[in-house]
Scaffold this motif. Structure first.
Motif, mmCIF file in Angstrom:
data_model
loop_
_atom_site.group_PDB
_atom_site.id
_atom_site.type_symbol
_atom_site.label_atom_id
_atom_site.label_comp_id
_atom_site.label_asym_id
_atom_site.label_seq_id
_atom_site.Cartn_x
_atom_site.Cartn_y
_atom_site.Cartn_z
ATOM 1 N N LEU A 166 0.847 -1.048 0.128
ATOM 2 C CA LEU A 166 -0.107 -0.165 -0.038
ATOM 3 C C LEU A 166 0.949 1.374 0.048
ATOM 4 O O LEU A 166 0.500 2.281 -0.478
ATOM 5 N N ILE A 167 2.127 1.225 0.595
ATOM 6 C CA ILE A 167 2.877 2.444 0.649
ATOM 7 C C ILE A 167 3.109 3.022 -1.004
ATOM 8 O O ILE A 167 3.646 4.119 -1.097
ATOM 9 N N GLU A 168 3.130 2.059 -1.935
ATOM 10 C CA GLU A 168 3.379 2.395 -3.151
ATOM 11 C C GLU A 168 2.109 2.956 -3.795
ATOM 12 O O GLU A 168 2.528 3.840 -4.790
ATOM 13 N N TRP A 169 1.113 2.704 -3.479
ATOM 14 C CA TRP A 169 0.027 3.141 -4.254
ATOM 15 C C TRP A 169 -1.065 3.920 -3.469
ATOM 16 O O TRP A 169 -1.779 4.840 -4.067
ATOM 17 N N TYR A 170 -1.349 3.721 -1.987
ATOM 18 C CA TYR A 170 -2.339 4.350 -1.472
ATOM 19 C C TYR A 170 -2.023 5.715 -1.168
ATOM 20 O O TYR A 170 -0.978 6.237 -0.761
ATOM 21 N N LYS A 171 -2.940 6.369 -1.719
ATOM 22 C CA LYS A 171 -2.972 7.844 -1.061
ATOM 23 C C LYS A 171 -4.110 8.379 -0.339
ATOM 24 O O LYS A 171 -5.435 8.452 -1.050
ATOM 25 N N PRO A 172 -4.193 8.914 0.522
ATOM 26 C CA PRO A 172 -5.192 9.287 1.382
ATOM 27 C C PRO A 172 -5.783 10.518 0.838
ATOM 28 O O PRO A 172 -5.266 11.107 0.118
ATOM 29 N N ARG A 173 -7.275 10.423 0.909
ATOM 30 C CA ARG A 173 -7.986 11.536 0.454
ATOM 31 C C ARG A 173 -8.070 11.269 -0.868
ATOM 32 O O ARG A 173 -8.813 12.256 -1.662
ATOM 33 N N ARG A 174 -7.777 10.347 -1.581
ATOM 34 C CA ARG A 174 -7.956 10.003 -2.904
ATOM 35 C C ARG A 174 -8.602 8.592 -3.108
ATOM 36 O O ARG A 174 -7.937 7.653 -2.892
ATOM 37 N N GLY A 175 -9.856 8.431 -3.697
ATOM 38 C CA GLY A 175 -10.327 7.252 -3.933
ATOM 39 C C GLY A 175 -10.788 6.591 -2.601
ATOM 40 O O GLY A 175 -11.536 7.122 -1.990
ATOM 41 N N SER A 176 -10.444 5.254 -2.380
ATOM 42 C CA SER A 176 -11.040 4.718 -1.480
ATOM 43 C C SER A 176 -10.503 5.094 -0.017
ATOM 44 O O SER A 176 -9.292 5.577 0.221
ATOM 45 N N SER A 177 -11.310 4.882 1.193
ATOM 46 C CA SER A 177 -10.749 5.297 2.509
ATOM 47 C C SER A 177 -10.067 4.222 2.979
ATOM 48 O O SER A 177 -9.985 3.065 2.369
ATOM 49 N N ALA A 178 -9.353 4.282 4.181
ATOM 50 C CA ALA A 178 -8.468 3.444 4.882
ATOM 51 C C ALA A 178 -9.268 2.249 5.206
ATOM 52 O O ALA A 178 -8.864 0.937 5.093
ATOM 53 N N THR A 179 -10.443 2.651 5.629
ATOM 54 C CA THR A 179 -11.530 1.135 6.031
ATOM 55 C C THR A 179 -11.836 0.738 4.919
ATOM 56 O O THR A 179 -11.751 -0.624 4.952
ATOM 57 N N GLU A 180 -12.307 1.110 3.818
ATOM 58 C CA GLU A 180 -12.650 0.232 2.605
ATOM 59 C C GLU A 180 -11.184 -0.444 2.096
ATOM 60 O O GLU A 180 -11.456 -1.596 1.686
ATOM 61 N N VAL A 181 -10.037 0.028 2.133
ATOM 62 C CA VAL A 181 -8.868 -0.654 1.604
ATOM 63 C C VAL A 181 -8.589 -1.709 2.696
ATOM 64 O O VAL A 181 -8.294 -2.831 2.276
ATOM 65 N N ALA A 182 -8.839 -1.654 3.910
ATOM 66 C CA ALA A 182 -8.687 -2.710 4.813
ATOM 67 C C ALA A 182 -9.719 -3.749 4.718
ATOM 68 O O ALA A 182 -9.205 -5.092 4.796
ATOM 69 N N ASP A 183 -10.937 -3.258 4.576
ATOM 70 C CA ASP A 183 -12.087 -4.417 3.909
ATOM 71 C C ASP A 183 -11.494 -5.183 2.894
ATOM 72 O O ASP A 183 -11.664 -6.443 2.621
#
Length: 196
Positions: A166-183
């Motif tokens: 996730l460090i390579e592609w996850y961007k807070p405030r863009r797209g899925s929320s952290a909870t959605e990614v965790a799910d």
């Protein structure tokens, strides 16, 4: 415990850490000097030394921010009752949330290679966390909830390889929320692991 030292207005230890971890991630720890940091902040090196004794201390505080979050999730997992598979899922979900909340710090942690005493200590703590995950996988397998045809250490590495990516592609405030990614991580990981 000593009280945190106060610095020039607008430059407390937290803002200093935020800038340091950003530079460490951009240039690498070895490629970042205290001079680089002072220029980025617009303050003197002595103003930085008012908060921390060394660049290595900035690194320690930064990687500990990530590790402390992961170990807080591990501690909350230990306090849970129930089946190991459910506790493992709680640990994975919580780890994704820590990663999202402390993204620059976790990114730095995942990039340390053991070149300094601080990095070696961080890697030791990471291995301790990995052992906790592997132990949970083994318990879940022993309880019959995880397929027995894959080595528990491999399962732990695969799950956390997915989390750490996730460090390579996850961007807070863009797209899925952290909870959605965790799910999503838990759905992908655990639907493939469960025996039922």
């Amino acid at each position: 415990m000593t009280a945190p030292r106060r610095g020039r207005p607008g430059y407390d230890l937290e803002s200093l850490l935020q800038v340091a971890v950003k530079l460490f991630n951009e240039r690498g720890y070895d490629g970042t000097s205290m001079e680089d940091l002072s220029r980025k902040l617009g303050i003197t090196k002595s103003a930085i030394y008012h908060h921390v004794p060394s660049k290595e201390e900035l690194l320690r505080l930064s990687v500990d921010r990530a590790l402390d979050g992961l170990f807080e999730v591990a501690a909350s997992t230990d306090r849970l009752d129930g089946r190991a598979i459910d506790r493992l899922e709680h640990l994975v979900r919580g780890s994704v949330l820590v990663l999202a909340d402390r993204l620059p710090f976790v990114t730095l942690l995942l990039r340390v290679r053991g070149n300094t005493k601080v990095e070696r200590a961080a890697l030791t703590r990471r291995r301790e966390f990995d052992r906790l995950v592997t132990d949970l996988v083994k318990q879940a397998e022993a309880e019959g909830d995880i397929r027995p045809d894959v080595d528990p250490a491999v399962i732990a590495r695969l799950i956390f390889g997915m989390v750490n990516s996730l460090i390579e592609w996850y961007k807070p405030r863009r797209g899925s929320s952290a909870t959605e990614v965790a799910d999503a991580v838990c759905k992908v990981a655990f639907e493939g692991l469960r025996t039922e």
